[in-house]
Motif scaffolding. Structure first.
Motif, mmCIF file in Angstrom:
data_model
loop_
_atom_site.group_PDB
_atom_site.id
_atom_site.type_symbol
_atom_site.label_atom_id
_atom_site.label_comp_id
_atom_site.label_asym_id
_atom_site.label_seq_id
_atom_site.Cartn_x
_atom_site.Cartn_y
_atom_site.Cartn_z
ATOM 1 N N ALA A 1 56.459 20.089 -10.139
ATOM 2 C CA ALA A 1 56.550 20.392 -8.657
ATOM 3 C C ALA A 1 57.254 21.608 -8.613
ATOM 4 O O ALA A 1 56.887 22.686 -7.872
ATOM 5 C CB ALA A 1 57.274 19.224 -7.836
ATOM 6 N N GLU A 2 58.371 21.883 -9.530
ATOM 7 C CA GLU A 2 59.223 23.169 -9.294
ATOM 8 C C GLU A 2 58.082 24.391 -9.847
ATOM 9 O O GLU A 2 58.164 25.372 -9.356
ATOM 10 C CB GLU A 2 60.216 22.875 -10.196
ATOM 11 N N LYS A 3 57.434 23.839 -10.878
ATOM 12 C CA LYS A 3 56.521 25.098 -11.443
ATOM 13 C C LYS A 3 55.422 25.269 -10.464
ATOM 14 O O LYS A 3 55.092 26.609 -10.056
ATOM 15 C CB LYS A 3 55.872 24.420 -12.583
ATOM 16 N N MET A 4 54.778 24.325 -9.472
ATOM 17 C CA MET A 4 53.954 24.638 -8.451
ATOM 18 C C MET A 4 54.619 25.313 -7.336
ATOM 19 O O MET A 4 53.876 26.416 -6.746
ATOM 20 C CB MET A 4 53.592 23.106 -7.782
ATOM 21 N N LYS A 5 56.049 25.346 -7.115
ATOM 22 C CA LYS A 5 56.575 25.876 -6.041
ATOM 23 C C LYS A 5 56.867 27.394 -6.433
ATOM 24 O O LYS A 5 56.642 28.181 -5.655
ATOM 25 C CB LYS A 5 58.002 25.295 -5.778
ATOM 26 N N GLY B 1 46.212 14.489 5.788
ATOM 27 C CA GLY B 1 46.529 16.038 5.133
ATOM 28 C C GLY B 1 46.290 16.992 6.384
ATOM 29 O O GLY B 1 46.129 18.097 6.294
ATOM 30 N N ALA B 2 46.517 16.459 7.689
ATOM 31 C CA ALA B 2 46.263 17.452 8.789
ATOM 32 C C ALA B 2 47.526 18.398 9.110
ATOM 33 O O ALA B 2 48.663 17.891 8.791
ATOM 34 C CB ALA B 2 45.991 16.698 9.944
ATOM 35 N N SER B 3 47.572 19.518 9.085
ATOM 36 C CA SER B 3 48.668 20.344 9.446
ATOM 37 C C SER B 3 49.197 20.183 10.848
ATOM 38 O O SER B 3 50.258 20.643 11.281
ATOM 39 C CB SER B 3 48.167 21.609 9.219
ATOM 40 N N MET B 4 48.430 19.780 11.597
ATOM 41 C CA MET B 4 48.598 19.720 13.231
ATOM 42 C C MET B 4 47.800 18.419 13.710
ATOM 43 O O MET B 4 46.772 18.145 13.669
ATOM 44 C CB MET B 4 48.270 20.753 14.093
ATOM 45 N N ILE B 5 48.501 17.401 14.256
ATOM 46 C CA ILE B 5 47.959 16.342 15.128
ATOM 47 C C ILE B 5 48.342 16.443 16.505
ATOM 48 O O ILE B 5 49.383 16.496 16.996
ATOM 49 C CB ILE B 5 48.682 15.017 14.197
ATOM 50 N N THR C 1 55.350 22.836 2.411
ATOM 51 C CA THR C 1 55.639 22.005 2.882
ATOM 52 C C THR C 1 55.046 20.519 2.472
ATOM 53 O O THR C 1 55.543 19.578 2.486
ATOM 54 C CB THR C 1 55.426 22.250 4.607
ATOM 55 N N GLN C 2 53.802 20.533 2.332
ATOM 56 C CA GLN C 2 53.195 19.350 1.905
ATOM 57 C C GLN C 2 53.520 18.996 0.439
ATOM 58 O O GLN C 2 53.840 17.806 0.399
ATOM 59 C CB GLN C 2 51.754 19.650 1.722
ATOM 60 N N GLU D 1 58.847 17.044 11.256
ATOM 61 C CA GLU D 1 59.630 16.990 9.930
ATOM 62 C C GLU D 1 61.021 16.816 10.074
ATOM 63 O O GLU D 1 61.535 15.898 9.397
ATOM 64 C CB GLU D 1 59.030 18.165 8.997
ATOM 65 N N VAL D 2 61.549 17.942 10.929
ATOM 66 C CA VAL D 2 63.061 17.639 11.157
ATOM 67 C C VAL D 2 63.299 16.264 11.779
ATOM 68 O O VAL D 2 64.512 15.699 11.597
ATOM 69 C CB VAL D 2 63.473 18.853 11.938
#
Length: 631
Positions: free
Chosen positions: A536-540, A83-87, A555-556, A33-34
């Protein structure tokens, strides 16, 4: 004898310096991501040295990231699509592509509420692996056995937790199907529901232009332009009550808001409810729209017309496309989901109703094709010619003429004609047939709660398929005379997608995504994006109270909202720029005069007024980036 004395002093081998030991350099690892963010900054023109300081790494690291930009972008694309967290990057690229397609297949099956067992997933994975290898030109791919260990790791890599991959016999849950009717009986007794008040809805895909596999169009698919027309798919929503006295208006899910065939018509006044989705599939948000705008108003009208209390029980499949918010969506409608993997056993629509309607639809389609081609003497002459006496030139001529005739036929048989045929077939469904289809799920309901018996003939699926086959065999086009009942069932069923079709579908969808993502983005108004950002802010805020899952989902969510936040900021900047232009258009600055001692003060006041005007206009930017009107 040697004397024993004190041991010699230890030698100091440490390096000179104030501390004596050199501190170990820590290695900094950047996430994908970075790295992706760094690539975006580089594309905007940010200097490498500035990015190195910002992230605390050497400038050479930034250069390496720039060199690997293509690989990093591909990684992020795969991660977002699956939607994978790791590839994990395999040396086996064929397997990587296979897993990506397999995820799509499983999601597709879940949308259709189709159970998948371990053995079928493994078999499909092996078939898909070989298809991908052929597509990539790999003549000898690495061995792939689709072992149980691989399947387990595949599920972990792709976070497959909400898709049920059951045991060897997970095709239907017969125990749950036996237990549901007594459960339903209790609900009906408690709520005093009659058969008139109990409804069910089921959706089914329909390739409305599909023809039997033995017809010349299918056999010569690779040589005929527009062959993908056979894969033009719609989803049809069928809804009826248990008494058979109410067949609601059909709902059709199409990819276009207003197809060309309906160009001069009001889409709100059709003989069906017209819904749209990108791939013509039902999804959770669309199920809420259908419930609010189609189901509830239509059922309410029926109750008023028949003097039935508006107190409704609705049975729905437990599928991904049906939102759980339906459970308490309306105070007068109680929604009950059928147990998973029981659709084929107790869902009334899936028993015989949908198959009857589709078979009748196919009969009408083949009759129209027969009426059209029967008037074409040149086609009859070609079909009368024996195959043995045809030369290669005759076959080419025949193919060209048949292509022309079918092209003309497709102009007549458009989506409007197909929908009209569906409505006619739905209207022809008898009350006796509907009640017969409900017999399994209503088994054991007390007689006083049941509707009075009705006389009439139950429309048998086998008879409907026979009629469709006979209609197909009358078409005077090569191949139709060989049509069998199995061919008809293949046409009307929502079929399993093959490995080769998955590859072709993925290729087409990727092309569509490249063009559609931009156009859809511009169709979003500023207020739409602003509303999504607030959600999205409410979801956060909600996720912040869930320590176990906060990091992953947060993160997603941030990644998903990133492009919309950029569009939002672009709209704001465009609005500010337009406001400045409008201000200067209304208040053109006067030329400065050297003798005016207050010119600097006047200019500062002028700029301050301009910025104040722009700031005031930022509260609500215009929809679709339109410039604000002048004050």
């Amino acid at each position: 004898m040697a004397s024993t004395g004190p041991p010699p002093p230890e030698r100091n081998l440490s390096l000179p310096g104030p501390s004596g030991t050199k501190p170990k350099k820590t290695r900094r690892s950047l996430s994908y991501e970075v790295k992706y963010t760094i690539i975006q900054e580089l594309e905007k023109g940010t200097r490498q040295v500035d990015l190195a300081r910002q992230h605390g790494v050497n400038e050479s690291t930034i250069r390496t990231i720039k060199k690997d930009a293509a690989k990093i972008k591909e990684h992020m694309k795969i991660k977002k699509s699956t939607g994978a967290s790791m590839i994990k990057y395999f040396h086996n690229q064929v397997l990587l592509k296979t897993e990506k397609l397999l995820v799509r297949y499983l999601v597709r099956q879940a949308r259709r509420n189709m159970a998948v067992d371990t053995r079928s997933v493994k078999d499909y994975a092996r078939e898909l692996y070989m298809a991908v290898a052929r597509k990539m030109g790999t003549s000898e791919p690495k061995p792939f056995n689709a072992s149980s260990g691989w399947l387990q790791r595949f599920k972990i890599r792709n976070k497959i937790t909400n898709i049920n991959i059951g045991g060897e016999a997970a095709s239907a849950d017969r125990a749950a199907a036996r237990e549901f009717p007594p459960f339903l009986r209790e609900i009906m007794e408690e709520g005093q529901y009659s058969d008139d008040q109990v409804f069910t809805m089921d959706e089914s895909g329909l390739f409305w232009k599909k023809l039997p596999s033995k017809s010349f169009v299918v056999k010569n698919a690779s040589r005929i332009r527009g062959r993908k027309m056979q894969k033009e798919r719609i989803t049809v929503l069928f809804t009826t009550n248990a008494s058979g006295t109410c067949k609601l208006k059909l709902s059709v899910i199409h990819t276009a808001r207003k197809p060309h065939a309906y160009k001069s018509m009001d889409m709100t006044k059709l003989n069906v409810h017209w819904l749209t989705a990108r791939k013509a599939w039902m999804f959770s948000t669309l199920s809420l729209s259908w419930f609010d705008d189609c189901f509830v108003p239509d059922v309410k009208k029926f109750c008023e017309r028949q003097n039935v209390p508006f107190n409704i029980l609705s049975l729905l499949d437990n599928a991904l496309g049906h939102s759980p918010l339906l459970l308490d969506r309306h105070p007068n409608v109680k929604v009950v989901f059928l147990p998973p993997n029981t659709t084929s056993l107790i869902q009334p629509m899936d028993q015989e109703l949908i198959c009857n309607v589709k078979a009748a639809f196919s009969t009408k389609k083949f009759q129209l094709l027969n009426d059209y081609t029967n008037t074409r003497e040149e086609l009859r002459n070609l079909s009368d010619t024996t195959t043995d006496s045809k030369s290669e030139e005759d076959e080419d001529q025949q193919l060209e003429q048949q292509k022309i005739l079918f092209k003309q036929f497709w102009r007549i048989f458009n989506i409007k004609k197909a929908v009209d045929f569906l409505v006619e077939s739905w209207d022809q469904l008898s009350i006796a047939t509907i009640r017969h289809a409900w017999r399994h799920v209503l088994h054991g309901i007390p007689g006083e709660r049941r509707s009075q018996s009705v006389t009439g003939e139950v429309q048998n699926v086998a008879v409907a398929v026979d009629l469709a086959r006979e209609a197909a065999q009358t078409v005077t086009v090569p191949g139709f005379s060989e049509t069998t009942n199995d061919d008809i069932l293949e046409v009307i069923r929502d079929p399993e997608v093959t490995a080769d079709e998955m590859l072709e579908e993925e290729h087409v969808s990727e092309e569509e995504e490249e063009g559609a993502s931009v156009s859809e983005e511009h169709n979003l108004s500023h207020s739409d994006i602003k509303g999504a950002m607030e959600c999205a802010e409410k979801m956060k805020s909600f996720l912040s109270r869930d320590n176990d899952r906060y990091e992953v989902f947060h993160t997603q969510l941030v990644q998903a909202m990133e492009p919309y936040i950029k569009v939002y900021h672009d709209n704001i900047n465009a609005s500010r720029q337009q406001s400045i232009k409008d201000f200067f258009a209304r208040n053109p600055p006067q030329p400065a005069q050297a003798s005016d001692s207050d010119s600097e003060v006047d200019f500062e006041g002028f700029v301050r007024e301009a910025l104040t005007t722009v700031s005031d206009s930022d509260g609500d930017s215009p929809s679709n980036g339109d410039s604000p009107e002048g004050q």
